[in-house]
Design an enzyme around this catalytic site. Structure first.
Site, PDB file in Angstrom:
ATOM      1  N   HIS A  79      -3.783   0.897   8.173  1.00  7.10           N
ATOM      2  CA  HIS A  79      -2.424   1.463   8.180  1.00  7.10           C
ATOM      3  C   HIS A  79      -2.320   2.588   7.145  1.00  7.10           C
ATOM      4  O   HIS A  79      -1.833   3.682   7.448  1.00  7.10           O
ATOM      5  CB  HIS A  79      -1.415   0.343   7.882  1.00  7.10           C
ATOM      6  CG  HIS A  79       0.001   0.807   7.708  1.00  7.10           C
ATOM      7  ND1 HIS A  79       1.021   0.422   8.541  1.00  7.10           N
ATOM      8  CD2 HIS A  79       0.560   1.648   6.789  1.00  7.10           C
ATOM      9  CE1 HIS A  79       2.149   1.000   8.154  1.00  7.10           C
ATOM     10  NE2 HIS A  79       1.900   1.749   7.088  1.00  7.10           N
ATOM     11  N   GLU A  80      -2.786   2.316   5.932  1.00  2.26           N
ATOM     12  CA  GLU A  80      -2.642   3.309   4.851  1.00  2.26           C
ATOM     13  C   GLU A  80      -3.518   4.537   5.106  1.00  2.26           C
ATOM     14  O   GLU A  80      -3.078   5.666   4.871  1.00  2.26           O
ATOM     15  CB  GLU A  80      -2.981   2.685   3.494  1.00  2.26           C
ATOM     16  CG  GLU A  80      -2.041   1.566   3.054  1.00  2.26           C
ATOM     17  CD  GLU A  80      -0.572   1.944   3.073  1.00  2.26           C
ATOM     18  OE1 GLU A  80      -0.256   3.136   2.863  1.00  2.26           O
ATOM     19  OE2 GLU A  80       0.261   1.062   3.324  1.00  2.26           O
ATOM     20  N   HIS A 134      -2.156   7.274   7.332  1.00  2.00           N
ATOM     21  CA  HIS A 134      -1.225   8.238   6.734  1.00  2.00           C
ATOM     22  C   HIS A 134      -1.952   9.519   6.308  1.00  2.00           C
ATOM     23  O   HIS A 134      -1.354  10.597   6.293  1.00  2.00           O
ATOM     24  CB  HIS A 134      -0.535   7.640   5.504  1.00  2.00           C
ATOM     25  CG  HIS A 134       0.608   6.719   5.818  1.00  2.00           C
ATOM     26  ND1 HIS A 134       1.739   7.129   6.488  1.00  2.00           N
ATOM     27  CD2 HIS A 134       0.802   5.398   5.538  1.00  2.00           C
ATOM     28  CE1 HIS A 134       2.579   6.100   6.603  1.00  2.00           C
ATOM     29  NE2 HIS A 134       2.031   5.046   6.043  1.00  2.00           N
ATOM     30  N   GLN A 139       2.899   9.997   1.525  1.00  2.00           N
ATOM     31  CA  GLN A 139       4.228   9.360   1.536  1.00  2.00           C
ATOM     32  C   GLN A 139       5.089   9.795   0.352  1.00  2.00           C
ATOM     33  O   GLN A 139       6.301   9.602   0.371  1.00  2.00           O
ATOM     34  CB  GLN A 139       4.090   7.827   1.527  1.00  2.00           C
ATOM     35  CG  GLN A 139       3.531   7.282   2.827  1.00  2.00           C
ATOM     36  CD  GLN A 139       3.456   5.775   2.791  1.00  2.00           C
ATOM     37  OE1 GLN A 139       2.499   5.201   2.279  1.00  2.00           O
ATOM     38  NE2 GLN A 139       4.476   5.112   3.307  1.00  2.00           N
ATOM     39  N   CYS A 155       6.573  -0.204   7.136  1.00  2.00           N
ATOM     40  CA  CYS A 155       6.098   0.941   6.366  1.00  2.00           C
ATOM     41  C   CYS A 155       7.233   1.395   5.448  1.00  2.00           C
ATOM     42  O   CYS A 155       8.386   1.442   5.884  1.00  2.00           O
ATOM     43  CB  CYS A 155       5.719   2.053   7.343  1.00  2.00           C
ATOM     44  SG  CYS A 155       5.106   3.540   6.541  1.00  2.00           S
ATOM     45  N   LEU A 156       6.899   1.731   4.213  1.00  2.00           N
ATOM     46  CA  LEU A 156       7.939   2.201   3.283  1.00  2.00           C
ATOM     47  C   LEU A 156       8.582   3.490   3.790  1.00  2.00           C
ATOM     48  O   LEU A 156       9.701   3.818   3.405  1.00  2.00           O
ATOM     49  CB  LEU A 156       7.344   2.418   1.882  1.00  2.00           C
ATOM     50  CG  LEU A 156       6.809   1.158   1.178  1.00  2.00           C
ATOM     51  CD1 LEU A 156       6.192   1.528  -0.169  1.00  2.00           C
ATOM     52  CD2 LEU A 156       7.891   0.108   1.008  1.00  2.00           C
ATOM     53  N   GLY A 195       0.842  -1.186   0.000  1.00  2.00           N
ATOM     54  CA  GLY A 195       0.000   0.000   0.000  1.00  2.00           C
ATOM     55  C   GLY A 195       0.877   1.236   0.000  1.00  2.00           C
ATOM     56  O   GLY A 195       2.048   1.189   0.399  1.00  2.00           O
TER      57      GLY A 195
HETATM   58 ZN    ZN Z   1       2.969   3.210   5.960  1.00  2.00          ZN
END
Ligand code: ZN
Length: 179
Positions: A144-145, A148, A54, A102-103, A49
């Site tokens: 999670h996404e 953000h 991000q 997480c990226l 995701g």
């Molecule tokens: Zn993340």
């Protein structure tokens, strides 16, 4: 293909609240390119995701999907979707714990508990409205996404700061992790 730079934790843009997107905006060339670039970036980085903040864009859009991701045995559970202006309503008070990654927090994992069953409402890239009950791994990814979009990173939700660290130092089983 355009792979964009993923911002890392510490960047103030990751802590801002993103703005709703309008139907008119979704129809623009710029928006379509944004969505394409987000999918390219997510796939390139091997994530399941990616949320617009991000990559430094403060708009309420998320891409998810792991249809061809070898890292996840259960990746078939996460079909590719564009989630615009998503709203999450927890349906159960019971929580499910998961080692999240997480990226924007590379190489780290942390244990987070979230509602195990949610109602998700969103618009897709063609401005069709969706409402779906979601459970399991997919519910973890969506929550999670969407966090953000409100400037929340999973480290804010750690159950215990001791349950956080570098993936290569933690002793985890593969199937417990997400990134
Ligand atoms: Zn993340």
């Amino acid at each position: 293909m355009s792979v964009l730079k993923v911002l890392k934790i510490g960047n103030p843009l990751l802590r801002k609240k993103s703005l709703d997107i309008s139907e008119t905006e979704v129809a623009t060339k710029e928006f379509k390119k944004l969505v394409r670039d987000m999918f390219d970036t997510m796939r390139y980085e091997g994530g399941v995701g990616l949320a617009a903040p991000q990559i430094g864009i403060l708009k309420r859009v998320v891409v998810v999907g792991a249809e061809n991701n070898e890292k996840y045995e259960n990746s078939g559970e996460i079909p590719e979707h564009v989630l615009i202006n998503p709203i999450i309503t927890p349906l159960e008070s019971s929580l499910r714990g998961f080692w999240e990654g997480c990226l924007s927090v590379p190489e780290m994992r942390g244990y987070v508990e979230r509602p195990s069953k949610i109602k998700m409402e969103w618009y897709d890239h063609k401005w069709n409205f969706h409402s779906e009950v979601i459970e399991g791994f997919r519910a973890v990814v969506y929550q999670h996404e969407c966090d953000h979009l409100d400037g929340i990173i999973y480290v804010d939700r750690l159950k215990d700061t001791k349950l956080f660290g570098y993936l290569d130092s933690l002793e985890l089983k593969e199937d417990d992790t997400l990134d």
